[in-house]
Design an enzyme around this catalytic site. Structure first.
Site, PDB file in Angstrom:
ATOM      1  CB  THR A 162      39.859  43.543  38.539  1.00 30.07           C
ATOM      2  OG1 THR A 162      40.603  42.358  38.846  1.00 30.07           O
ATOM      3  CG2 THR A 162      38.668  43.582  39.486  1.00 30.07           C
ATOM      4  CB  CYS A 164      45.735  40.883  33.559  1.00 28.22           C
ATOM      5  SG  CYS A 164      46.237  42.193  34.689  1.00 28.22           S
TER       6      CYS A 164
END
Length: 232
Positions: A83, A197
């Site tokens: 992430t 992202c």
């Protein structure tokens, strides 16, 4: 081959990309029936997202740090935190382990630097875009100037990530919006786009844009793959 740990689940949609691409990479490099030697701890993203919402970053760091330590104890020799946003608390995680945390910002920065990019657009969660932990690393270590969408665009980019992409929903309206944002940033001088992202690459896969796209998830996987295959 060295064993790597994936700290994932944030969201599981992109963690699945890590698992698949690491295995594909090992297969392509080593051939035959070779597959990746890895360990995976996939956390419940609802718990982490709530800590993000409440800005309880210390608690989030402790939570993910324990998970990373568990991967180390299980035999991982390095960690991929799957992430971008939670690299905000990378130092807290690193404090709880004695093995390398392969930083996604370094994977992106090295790739941009290798291509001679000096100004890059950044799309990601509002935390990644608005706070300085990601931009500062790119600027201080790699000399990359980061260009951001406007406040209204940031809000919509963030909404799409959490209400659509993290739930496996990919629609044309959101895709067009993201591409329009990139086009505007290219017009402001961005030479490349950072898909900051790990879910955005799922939305924009195979899309053609006026600037090159650097998918943070794919670059992070490549960093992990190089580490895995650098030793026995």
């Amino acid at each position: 081959m060295r064993r790597i740990g994936i700290l994932g689940g944030m969201s599981w949609e992109s963690t699945a990309v890590y698992y698949r691409q690491l295995n594909e990479g090992v297969r392509d490099r080593l051939g035959g029936l070779h597959s990746a030697s890895l360990l995976l701890d996939s956390v419940d993203f609802a718990e982490i997202a709530e800590l993000q919402r409440r800005a309880e970053w210390q608690q989030a760091g402790e939570h993910l740090g324990r998970a990373a330590h568990g991967l180390q104890q299980a035999g991982a020799g390095a960690i991929l935190l799957a992430t971008n946003t939670m690299h905000k608390i990378a130092p807290a995680i690193e404090a709880q382990i004695d093995i390398p945390l392969l930083h996604i910002g370094d994977a992106v920065g090295q790739a941009l630097q290798a291509r001679g990019v000096r100004r890059a657009a950044l799309l990601g969660t509002r935390f990644t875009m608005q706070e300085d932990f990601y931009q500062r690393r790119l600027t201080e270590r790699y000399g990359i100037e980061v260009l951001l969408p406007n406040a209204e665009q940031m809000a919509e980019i963030d909404r799409v990530i959490f209400t659509e992409l993290c739930r496996g929903e990919f629609n044309d309206k959101s895709r067009t919006f993201y591409l329009d944002c990139l086009s505007q940033l290219a017009g402001q001088g961005a030479e490349a786009a950072i898909l900051g992202c790990t879910e955005i690459g799922l939305l924009l896969a195979d899309e053609q844009t006026s600037i090159s796209m650097f998918d943070s998830a794919e670059l992070h996987v490549q960093m992990g793959l190089e580490w895995m295959l650098a030793g026995p």
